[in-house]
Design a protein around this motif. Sequence first.
Motif, short mmCIF file in Angstrom:
data_model
loop_
_atom_site.label_atom_id
_atom_site.label_comp_id
_atom_site.label_asym_id
_atom_site.label_seq_id
_atom_site.Cartn_x
_atom_site.Cartn_y
_atom_site.Cartn_z
N MET A 175 2.15 16.40 31.57
CA MET A 175 1.24 15.75 30.63
C MET A 175 0.08 15.12 31.38
O MET A 175 0.27 14.49 32.41
CB MET A 175 1.99 14.68 29.83
N ASN A 176 -1.13 15.32 30.85
CA ASN A 176 -2.32 14.66 31.37
C ASN A 176 -2.79 13.64 30.34
O ASN A 176 -2.68 13.87 29.14
CB ASN A 176 -3.43 15.68 31.64
N ILE A 177 -3.31 12.53 30.82
CA ILE A 177 -3.68 11.43 29.95
C ILE A 177 -5.16 11.11 30.05
O ILE A 177 -5.73 11.08 31.15
CB ILE A 177 -2.85 10.17 30.29
N VAL A 178 -5.79 10.89 28.91
CA VAL A 178 -7.14 10.34 28.84
C VAL A 178 -6.99 8.87 28.49
O VAL A 178 -6.49 8.53 27.42
CB VAL A 178 -8.00 11.06 27.80
N PHE A 179 -7.39 8.01 29.41
CA PHE A 179 -7.21 6.56 29.30
C PHE A 179 -8.56 5.93 28.97
O PHE A 179 -9.48 5.95 29.79
CB PHE A 179 -6.66 6.03 30.61
N ILE A 180 -8.67 5.37 27.75
CA ILE A 180 -9.95 4.85 27.28
C ILE A 180 -9.85 3.35 27.03
O ILE A 180 -9.20 2.92 26.08
CB ILE A 180 -10.39 5.55 25.97
N PRO A 181 -10.48 2.53 27.86
CA PRO A 181 -10.50 1.09 27.59
C PRO A 181 -11.34 0.79 26.34
O PRO A 181 -12.49 1.22 26.24
CB PRO A 181 -11.16 0.50 28.84
N ASN A 182 -10.75 0.08 25.39
CA ASN A 182 -11.48 -0.34 24.18
C ASN A 182 -11.03 -1.75 23.85
O ASN A 182 -10.23 -1.99 22.96
CB ASN A 182 -11.19 0.62 23.02
N ILE A 183 -11.59 -2.69 24.61
CA ILE A 183 -11.21 -4.09 24.50
C ILE A 183 -12.23 -4.82 23.62
O ILE A 183 -13.43 -4.75 23.86
CB ILE A 183 -11.16 -4.77 25.88
N ASP A 184 -11.73 -5.51 22.61
CA ASP A 184 -12.61 -6.28 21.74
C ASP A 184 -12.89 -7.64 22.39
O ASP A 184 -12.04 -8.52 22.43
CB ASP A 184 -11.95 -6.48 20.38
N LEU A 185 -14.10 -7.79 22.91
CA LEU A 185 -14.50 -9.03 23.57
C LEU A 185 -15.25 -9.96 22.62
O LEU A 185 -15.89 -10.92 23.07
CB LEU A 185 -15.37 -8.71 24.80
N LYS A 186 -15.19 -9.67 21.31
CA LYS A 186 -15.80 -10.51 20.28
C LYS A 186 -17.32 -10.60 20.41
O LYS A 186 -17.93 -11.58 19.98
CB LYS A 186 -15.21 -11.93 20.30
#
Length: 254
Positions: A1-12
């Motif tokens: 398995m290969n993973i696409v890791f996408i940071p999506n942090i809500d910093l307000k």
Amino acid sequence: MNIVFIPNIDLKNSRNTPYHYSISSWKKWAEQYKDVQIIEWTDPIMDPNQFKITLQRYWVHDILKHNKLEYEQVLLVDADTIIHPDCPNFFNETEGKFGVTLNNGCYEWVTRSIGQWGNALFPNEPKVKPWKYFNGGFQITNKEHISFYKEVQKYYLTNIDEINQLSEQIKAGTDQTIINYLTQQHLVDTIYMPEAYNLQDLFRKNLLHIPGHSWFPDELRFLEAGWIYHFNAIPQNDRHVPYWMERTYKKLYS
């Protein structure tokens, strides 16, 4: 398995408002590949005010291990990207190396960042060559790089106060130039992948039509120029990142 890791942090601060278009495009693209999984990372592991998300993403191997996720390779990709549904499976092109793409954008920014970060943090290290300087928003890593990422983590933890201070002074990146220097310093076996997988700085390439500025037709010509579109370095105007991400997503997936 290969993973696409996408940071999506809500910093307000509303910055991540259009990022759901990115996540959705990546998920739809991955449907055609049984060996690709999309991971949307939404929970920071440290205080983002002290330790920016662009630095925290280098704990990706630890995060995946903590969540008991098995993988062969993982792509760290920025959430201000949209992927074309016909994009090839780039995981097949890495040769098991650290996969990156050239930062083909503003060379004033690049050379200033290389020079000032280098002078401050890597005075004894040869300056990174601009034509070897890669963008931090597309990195393919695998378990062979865990020890290198541990060195990156150690470097950030040791120097975080100076990094934060320099970031405010230099105003040319946070992790990107540092990871370029560390990759060079640790002799990481790197493969430069086609720019099509991280087509960036679209405004300077005359690929974004800005009313009152652009002489060319209002068309999404960048769809013919690459596979993954990175909406960075756009000057402030009514057509900023949210506009282009929504328009591109709807053109490709609606």
